[in-house]
Design a protein around this motif. Structure first.
Motif, PDB file in Angstrom:
ATOM      1  N   LEU A 252       0.833  -1.197   0.000  1.00 15.26           N
ATOM      2  CA  LEU A 252       0.000   0.000   0.000  1.00 15.26           C
ATOM      3  C   LEU A 252       0.870   1.251   0.000  1.00 15.26           C
ATOM      4  O   LEU A 252       0.515   2.263  -0.618  1.00 15.26           O
ATOM      5  N   GLY A 253       2.006   1.172   0.680  1.00 14.07           N
ATOM      6  CA  GLY A 253       2.919   2.309   0.684  1.00 14.07           C
ATOM      7  C   GLY A 253       3.426   2.638  -0.704  1.00 14.07           C
ATOM      8  O   GLY A 253       3.595   3.815  -1.050  1.00 14.07           O
ATOM      9  N   MET A 254       3.662   1.622  -1.518  1.00 18.40           N
ATOM     10  CA  MET A 254       4.131   1.875  -2.883  1.00 18.40           C
ATOM     11  C   MET A 254       3.051   2.548  -3.714  1.00 18.40           C
ATOM     12  O   MET A 254       3.351   3.248  -4.683  1.00 18.40           O
ATOM     13  N   GLY A 255       1.776   2.341  -3.341  1.00 19.29           N
ATOM     14  CA  GLY A 255       0.691   3.032  -4.023  1.00 19.29           C
ATOM     15  C   GLY A 255       0.472   4.432  -3.502  1.00 19.29           C
ATOM     16  O   GLY A 255       0.356   5.400  -4.263  1.00 19.29           O
ATOM     17  N   VAL A 256       0.450   4.574  -2.180  1.00 24.03           N
ATOM     18  CA  VAL A 256       0.177   5.867  -1.561  1.00 24.03           C
ATOM     19  C   VAL A 256       1.333   6.829  -1.760  1.00 24.03           C
ATOM     20  O   VAL A 256       1.138   8.027  -1.995  1.00 24.03           O
ATOM     21  N   ASP A 257       2.561   6.314  -1.675  1.00 22.69           N
ATOM     22  CA  ASP A 257       3.743   7.174  -1.680  1.00 22.69           C
ATOM     23  C   ASP A 257       4.460   7.247  -3.021  1.00 22.69           C
ATOM     24  O   ASP A 257       5.388   8.035  -3.184  1.00 22.69           O
ATOM     25  N   VAL A 258       4.058   6.415  -3.998  1.00 20.58           N
ATOM     26  CA  VAL A 258       4.811   6.311  -5.238  1.00 20.58           C
ATOM     27  C   VAL A 258       4.710   7.586  -6.068  1.00 20.58           C
ATOM     28  O   VAL A 258       3.680   8.258  -6.094  1.00 20.58           O
ATOM     29  N   VAL A 259       5.797   7.919  -6.727  1.00 17.39           N
ATOM     30  CA  VAL A 259       5.813   8.974  -7.736  1.00 17.39           C
ATOM     31  C   VAL A 259       6.273   8.321  -9.034  1.00 17.39           C
ATOM     32  O   VAL A 259       7.413   7.911  -9.167  1.00 17.39           O
ATOM     33  N   GLU A 260       5.352   8.171  -9.970  1.00 17.31           N
ATOM     34  CA  GLU A 260       5.703   7.588 -11.262  1.00 17.31           C
ATOM     35  C   GLU A 260       6.354   8.662 -12.136  1.00 17.31           C
ATOM     36  O   GLU A 260       5.833   9.778 -12.256  1.00 17.31           O
ATOM     37  N   GLU A 261       7.470   8.353 -12.735  1.00 20.73           N
ATOM     38  CA  GLU A 261       8.178   9.306 -13.584  1.00 20.73           C
ATOM     39  C   GLU A 261       7.884   9.000 -15.038  1.00 20.73           C
ATOM     40  O   GLU A 261       8.356   8.006 -15.585  1.00 20.73           O
ATOM     41  N   GLU A 262       7.076   9.825 -15.643  1.00 16.85           N
ATOM     42  CA  GLU A 262       6.730   9.675 -17.045  1.00 16.85           C
ATOM     43  C   GLU A 262       7.140  10.948 -17.783  1.00 16.85           C
ATOM     44  O   GLU A 262       6.642  12.040 -17.476  1.00 16.85           O
ATOM     45  N   GLU A 263       8.045  10.815 -18.721  1.00 17.25           N
ATOM     46  CA  GLU A 263       8.505  11.929 -19.534  1.00 17.25           C
ATOM     47  C   GLU A 263       9.003  13.088 -18.663  1.00 17.25           C
ATOM     48  O   GLU A 263       8.791  14.256 -18.970  1.00 17.25           O
ATOM     49  N   GLY A 264       9.649  12.726 -17.530  1.00 18.26           N
ATOM     50  CA  GLY A 264      10.244  13.748 -16.685  1.00 18.26           C
ATOM     51  C   GLY A 264       9.303  14.411 -15.715  1.00 18.26           C
ATOM     52  O   GLY A 264       9.711  15.251 -14.911  1.00 18.26           O
ATOM     53  N   ASP A 265       8.006  14.096 -15.776  1.00 19.09           N
ATOM     54  CA  ASP A 265       7.040  14.735 -14.895  1.00 19.09           C
ATOM     55  C   ASP A 265       6.660  13.784 -13.762  1.00 19.09           C
ATOM     56  O   ASP A 265       6.244  12.656 -13.994  1.00 19.09           O
ATOM     57  N   GLY A 266       6.810  14.251 -12.511  1.00 22.51           N
ATOM     58  CA  GLY A 266       6.394  13.450 -11.376  1.00 22.51           C
ATOM     59  C   GLY A 266       4.886  13.513 -11.218  1.00 22.51           C
ATOM     60  O   GLY A 266       4.300  14.594 -11.175  1.00 22.51           O
ATOM     61  N   LYS A 267       4.229  12.362 -11.139  1.00 22.06           N
ATOM     62  CA  LYS A 267       2.775  12.312 -11.026  1.00 22.06           C
ATOM     63  C   LYS A 267       2.397  11.525  -9.775  1.00 22.06           C
ATOM     64  O   LYS A 267       2.661  10.329  -9.689  1.00 22.06           O
TER      65      LYS A 267
END
Length: 313
Positions: A252-267
């Motif tokens: 759950l932490g990987m879902g709640v705390d994750v920042v996916e890096e797509e094309e340089g933008d943190g989402k």
């Protein structure tokens, strides 16, 4: 399309390596042995490999040695840090894997790490697949796991005979997709366990027979696989782990705390329900019950309602 070997996967041709012999891993590896595959195992706690050795598995002294003896290496360990160590470490799987061999991580781990492993494997002319699973200890024993695969489509298809021994595989896309799907799965499972726990506590306070309550609602909209797997265990106070609560907190932490890096933008994805689920499972860990099954979440709801005498033991 990936082509690890010109020959198909068969028990007579394909050598399997397995790292991680906990509740889930031992059952999954045992099914491959029973299907006729030769198996080499490694575990930091060698005593955990004894049942598999008694069924014919060989023991390796390190992930490196295991990889040298295998065409396909499966890892089913605890945390992303464990995956990094056994796969990317100086004596890890990729340091010994032969060209065109495959490493398959079935741990619930991080999508970014899965992509890093994929890149490192390709640099060594090897392949990697991330294929975490859902279905608990029952699914592992019965070969009914949901297997969530990411990586090269051709490689995943080549591995299909192995996946079929353990459950039903779904191909999700590029490297890391399997791990992203597992995180989403855990978010859903966590919410289901919170709802089931609260429903049982409410039903008991209302004076209902809990088994009758579950039987009454299982065929309706409230019914779920979570209820089928854990409902009777929760009523019977059976909190033996099919999956550790501390791992649910990690997932759950990987879902709640994750920042996916797509094309340089943190989402960052805002997940209030998952954050609440993580908080409640974390409370179970704080109560000393992190090594027990996730169905023990009901004890946290009971504690919040003043019921202190039947917590996990």
């Amino acid at each position: 399309m990936g082509t690890p070997y010109p020959n198909p996967v068969t028990p007579t041709r394909t050598r399997i390596g397995w790292i991680g012999t906990g509740v889930m891993g031992a059952a999954m590896a045992g099914r491959l042995l029973a299907a006729g595959y030769s198996l080499t195992v490694f575990s930091r706690t060698q005593s955990k490999t004894l049942p598999l050795q008694s069924q014919g598995a060989k023991l390796a002294s390190s992930p490196l040695e295991l990889a040298q003896l295998s065409d396909v290496v499966f890892t089913m360990v605890g945390h992303p840090s464990d995956v990094r160590s056994v796969v990317l470490g100086p004596t890890g799987v990729l340091s010994g894997l032969n060209p065109n061999s495959v490493t398959v991580d079935m741990t619930s781990s991080h999508p970014t790490l899965a992509r890093e492993i994929f890149t490192s494997a390709r640099e060594k002319n090897c392949w990697s697949v991330d294929a975490p699973v859902s279905g608990g200890d029952v699914g592992a024993r019965e070969g009914k796991l949901a297997i969530l695969a990411g990586g090269d489509a051709g490689v995943v298809n080549w591995l299909s005979p192995l996946f079929e021994v353990m459950g039903k595989m779904t191909y999700l896309g590029r490297a890391g997709s399997g791990q992203s799907c597992k995180i989403a799965n855990q978010i859903t499972v966590g919410a289901n366990l919170v709802g089931l726990s609260e429903g049982l506590v409410f039903a008991e306070r209302a004076g209902l027979d809990l088994k009758q309550f579950v039987d009454a609602i299982r065929g309706g909209a409230a019914g779920s696989m979570v209820m089928e797997l854990y409902g009777e265990r929760m009523i019977g106070r059976d909190f033996e782990a099919g999956g550790f609560t501390e791992y649910m907190v990690k997932d759950l932490g990987m879902g709640v705390d994750v920042v996916e890096e797509e094309e340089g933008d943190g989402k960052v994805v805002v997940l209030p329900g998952a954050a609440l689920s993580k908080h409640l499972f974390s409370a179970m860990v704080a109560n000393g019950d992190g090594k027990l099954g996730t169905q023990g979440l009901i004890t946290v709801i009971e504690r919040l309602n003043g019921k202190m005498n039947e917590s996990c033991q």
